[in-house]
Write an enzyme that holds these catalytic residues in place. Sequence first.
Site, PDB file in Angstrom:
ATOM      1  CG  HIS A 176      -5.374  68.222  19.454  1.00  0.00           C
ATOM      2  ND1 HIS A 176      -6.469  67.926  20.347  1.00  0.00           N
ATOM      3  CD2 HIS A 176      -4.090  67.914  19.773  1.00  0.00           C
ATOM      4  CE1 HIS A 176      -5.913  68.190  21.502  1.00  0.00           C
ATOM      5  NE2 HIS A 176      -4.783  68.280  21.408  1.00  0.00           N
ATOM      6  CD  GLU A 218      -9.133  69.094  19.240  1.00  0.00           C
ATOM      7  OE1 GLU A 218      -9.327  68.247  19.521  1.00  0.00           O
ATOM      8  OE2 GLU A 218      -8.503  70.234  19.246  1.00  0.00           O
ATOM      9  NE  ARG A 269      -6.819  70.081  25.671  1.00  0.00           N
ATOM     10  CZ  ARG A 269      -5.335  69.999  25.440  1.00  0.00           C
ATOM     11  NH1 ARG A 269      -5.289  69.833  24.192  1.00  0.00           N
ATOM     12  NH2 ARG A 269      -5.506  68.205  25.638  1.00  0.00           N
TER      13      ARG A 269
HETATM   14  C1  DGY Z   1      -2.338  67.067  24.642  1.00  0.00           C
HETATM   15  O1  DGY Z   1      -1.647  65.732  25.401  1.00  0.00           O
HETATM   16  O2  DGY Z   1      -2.975  67.495  25.925  1.00  0.00           O
HETATM   17  C2  DGY Z   1      -1.904  67.808  23.721  1.00  0.00           C
HETATM   18  O3  DGY Z   1      -2.647  68.001  23.697  1.00  0.00           O
HETATM   19  C3  DGY Z   1      -1.872  66.283  22.720  1.00  0.00           C
HETATM   20  O4  DGY Z   1      -2.358  66.530  21.097  1.00  0.00           O
END
Ligand code: DGY
Length: 322
Positions: free
Chosen positions: A287, A268, A239
């Site tokens: 991401h 983001e 994160r």
């Molecule tokens: C999630 O599923 O939390 C991931 O960060 C997605 O890539």
Amino acid sequence: MKKKVFLTRTLHDFALKELRKKYQIEIHSGKIPIPQSKLRSKIKEIDGLICFPYDIINREMIEEGKNLKVISTYSVGFDHIDTEYAKKKKIRVGYTPEVLTDATADMAFSLLLDIARRVTEGDKIIREGRWKEIYGAFDYVGVDLQGKTVGILGLGRIGSTLAKRVKAFDMKITYHNRKPVTKSKERTLDAKYVSFEKLIRESDFISIHVPHTKETDGLFNMKIFKKMKKTSFLINTSRGKVVNEKDLVIALKKKIISGAGLDVFDKEPISKDHPLVKLPNIVLAPHIGSSTKETRIKMAEITVKNLNLGINGKKPIYSVGY
Ligand code: DGY
């Protein structure tokens, strides 16, 4: 009357088909995430919500969900949901771990390889017609991986899977967790437990695999960057908020660390004018850790299963809190 389900993004046809059979569904369409205000008005009417990591399901949002029985997030991370408050309101929360472990570990390793060998930078050089400028012995040099140490912060599912990739490249693996893993797991992965301090100071690559919590918020800041090797690289697929981005920009600009590979950001999406985008010694991904065809299908299956269970008052297959 059918129960009402809202999706903040569309899913695969098979998933929508199943949902349509059972529920009255509505999907937010369009290219950008649903504005919070619109979601707040939608949540008033629904029994089940399918959401994504950029939808902020905080206390105020949950408060509006008078009939809400389940929040099923299409992600392994659930830091965008106030799970404590959902629990208090007896709202089930489902998420999608395990199925995205390989894809996300692959992504972490791709960023590591890319920043070490300057693949994306090379791509840019070719596209900009600058290849002819760089033919010398010192141009465009990367670093070897073999023999280098990868420090994995968080040897859980994704961290351990990354360790397998790292081992195959003849790199050394150290890790830090709140608690060491079993000796047998350490032996299998060839991973050595070290303190956080040692991991920071001695790794050539640090890969972050911890969730965003109060404890990890802004964990990687200037104090930490200054302790890292000048030649080291930071990889983050967990994160964005675990890294203090302002400090990272300075650390990369001043070469306090060598480079970074990021799939996640504080806010983001980041814009093309974000200071990180202006730096040469960083590889950026939007991401996409879990974004493979196969993984995304499995995530959709689990998201729907979690929703089906939670909407009927049952515990989702992968459940947080209540
Ligand atoms: C999630 O599923 O939390 C991931 O960060 C997605 O890539």
